[in-house]
Design an enzyme around this catalytic site. Sequence first.
Site, PDB file in Angstrom:
ATOM      1  N   ALA A  94       8.359  -9.490  -7.788  1.00 41.62           N
ATOM      2  CA  ALA A  94       8.043  -8.068  -7.658  1.00 41.62           C
ATOM      3  C   ALA A  94       6.556  -7.811  -7.873  1.00 41.62           C
ATOM      4  O   ALA A  94       5.862  -8.577  -8.539  1.00 41.62           O
ATOM      5  CB  ALA A  94       8.852  -7.253  -8.668  1.00 41.62           C
ATOM      6  N   SER A  95       6.065  -6.726  -7.291  1.00 44.59           N
ATOM      7  CA  SER A  95       4.704  -6.226  -7.491  1.00 44.59           C
ATOM      8  C   SER A  95       3.682  -7.305  -7.130  1.00 44.59           C
ATOM      9  O   SER A  95       3.705  -7.843  -6.024  1.00 44.59           O
ATOM     10  CB  SER A  95       4.544  -5.740  -8.930  1.00 44.59           C
ATOM     11  OG  SER A  95       3.350  -5.012  -9.098  1.00 44.59           O
ATOM     12  N   ASN A  96       2.800  -7.678  -8.065  1.00 47.23           N
ATOM     13  CA  ASN A  96       1.845  -8.740  -7.765  1.00 47.23           C
ATOM     14  C   ASN A  96       2.544 -10.062  -7.491  1.00 47.23           C
ATOM     15  O   ASN A  96       2.035 -10.899  -6.741  1.00 47.23           O
ATOM     16  CB  ASN A  96       0.859  -8.917  -8.928  1.00 47.23           C
ATOM     17  CG  ASN A  96      -0.203  -7.842  -8.948  1.00 47.23           C
ATOM     18  OD1 ASN A  96      -0.343  -7.078  -7.999  1.00 47.23           O
ATOM     19  ND2 ASN A  96      -0.950  -7.764 -10.036  1.00 47.23           N
ATOM     20  N   ALA A 111       3.427  -9.905  -3.971  1.00 48.46           N
ATOM     21  CA  ALA A 111       2.221 -10.190  -3.193  1.00 48.46           C
ATOM     22  C   ALA A 111       1.952 -11.686  -3.139  1.00 48.46           C
ATOM     23  O   ALA A 111       1.591 -12.232  -2.088  1.00 48.46           O
ATOM     24  CB  ALA A 111       1.022  -9.464  -3.805  1.00 48.46           C
ATOM     25  N   SER A 153       9.602  -7.450  -3.758  1.00 53.21           N
ATOM     26  CA  SER A 153       9.909  -6.085  -4.181  1.00 53.21           C
ATOM     27  C   SER A 153       8.612  -5.368  -4.542  1.00 53.21           C
ATOM     28  O   SER A 153       7.807  -5.895  -5.310  1.00 53.21           O
ATOM     29  CB  SER A 153      10.852  -6.111  -5.380  1.00 53.21           C
ATOM     30  OG  SER A 153      11.210  -4.821  -5.789  1.00 53.21           O
TER      31      SER A 153
END
Length: 729
Positions: A313-315, A318, A338
């Site tokens: 999720a998030s970073n 990424a 996510s």
Amino acid sequence: MMRANLQKHRVAQWALTALAGAVLTACGGSDAPTNDLPAGITQVSSTAYPATAVGKGDTAATQDLLTGGIGKTGLGLATAPAYADPANPTAAELRRNALYSNYRGILDGTTAGGYGSLYGPNVTATGTVTTSEGLIPGREYVAVLDDGSGRKRTVMAVQVPDSFNPANPCVVLGASSGSRGVYGAIGTAGEWGLKKGCAVALTDAGKGVGIHDLTDDTVHKVDGTRATRAAAGSLSFFAANITDAARAAYNALFPNRLAIKHVHSQMNPEKDWGSDTLAAGRYALYVLNERYGTDANRVPFTTDNTIVIAGSASNGGAASLRAAEQDTSGLIDGVVASEPVTEMPTASGYGIQFGGAAVAGYGKTLADFTTFGNIYQPCAALAADAALTETSIFNYIGLVGMTARATARCDSLAAKGLVTGADTAARAQDALNKLRAFGWTPETDQMHNAHYALGNGPILSAMYPVSYGRFAVDANVCNTSFASVNATGVPVAASPAALAQSFATANGTSNGTPVSVVYNDSVGGAKSWQFAVSPSTGVADFGLDNALCQRALVTGVDAVTGAALTASSTPTKAQSDAVRAGIAEVVLNGNLRGKPTIIVSGRSDALVPVNNNSRAYTAYNRVVEGASTKLRYIEVTNGQHFDTFLPFSGFDTRFVPLHPYFNQAMDAMYAHLKSGSALPPSQVVRTTPRGGVPGAAPAITAANVPPFVAAPAAGDQIGFAGTSISVPN
């Protein structure tokens, strides 16, 4: 050939390989592949966690891979497990508490929010709710990846559950979210993978809790304990690249300051998030082959016969996307991301339509939209469309008495010509309009209040430009530094106990645990951002001067006049050039190499706005890979970035968790890779908030979070109109 089709032939293949190896050995030689530790990786430890009982979990004998030995009950408690000696926690205690805090730092740990019913250690991989504590026994292998400088120090932890089946191998790559340490994805990729019987390769991706106290020269070691930099030696996790003489000089001018790894490593770690995730995957295969291989056949697990999913999720999301883009060896089979921070290389060549209308602002980088929002959010929170009157954390500006400072921000912006309007209401509305034009949506209007006041804008705007520019800790870029602060925002010596426990309590950012963002140039003396008085305005406006300086670092122009930066401006042109060069190193290219991918995001995400991230990346990927792309996008209404905020009053009534959709996406990806099940089509999932009274919302049920479906209704389908993604209202 699909990897699923290889499964049924694997045992026979291994037998033939072993036989061939034996024959070659008998003849005096072998050309069978060997199992070599990947380049740059040093294994630090290998520890069995038998999970024989639920207890304090302070030793390996009572810990497990998922919960640190405290089980579902312990993770659900609002208070972390205690230390035998709070001033000197052991490495085992720190691991236990790091698992606790990282799990709860990502997920809502309350029963009313779904913990223990929709998700949690007691919920099986098939979704069955049990009375089990959910401990998962196995072995954990910790290693460090470095580039030879001694400063990179990426930590990886490969967890192999006892339920791992060599005849059905799978690996989940879990890069940490945010700036978290190695256990940052334990609640997302970690829990899903361990329950599935997969090996889980966790990594901090070059971030993590690395705090260097410049006063006493103490640092974190890889295991989370602290020591002086000299005593830590090769086991040091992070130390600022500063000489003792320079450190002494800096301390004399700016006492009690701290260096943190994500900001001050001078390596721009974000550029390596993808390659670090891939390295963790290669290390996972090494671990599995070392454990299950034989002398004649040391590499039974390869990229050809092991399902590998990058999911976080998030970073961390990424990092998963970046790893897929960089994966030239075919290590990764599928991706689940996510609410990922998708660093867009351009806003040209593609578009976004919402409800049939073209979106104007989209496709901006994290540094761009974060430093822009940091200027306008506190003022915009006072606009009629964003204003709140309730006494709740959702109205944090009002709750903690920041309204006067938010009003002062509006006044200061008006004085500098950055907003228009004769009064606060008009100025706030102009600020809100600017945010909408920059990529935020009306669904996030009221989110600006808590998101700014809880520190997201000031923290990220202080951290990321310094990281991108590779500035040293004593550079004080934009007159900003980092320190522990007292109740009035004055820098003070960090508490020894807080530092000793910080591996478990901190999240790698400057969120006050124990590191805060400090504006050195605040009138009257250095203050944390909440209390800063700008020199140019003379009022407590959350340090507008510093926010404008941080914005200039990203754009290369003065945020007020629009004039190009010079060698004598603040910041300087050279500083901005360095920041923008660092940003160029972290942008994605949109080419997922045909890998099946599912992105899940909340429509109300104010931290990572969908127009600048998930919607933009999905559209750009379609242009890059064409109609054959295997990327699917799931947009969840009433979903925002932080599931961990959902227990807070005002958040509980308005939003639903995204975590159930991450789990569903992981299930769908595994089924696709294992048995060829169709990927879900891109769609909007329409949820129902819990409602009720802020702070006392009714318990969530499955009806609040319906699943995405194989055949969404026409009004829920996300499609494309030419090169524009088309998202229904």
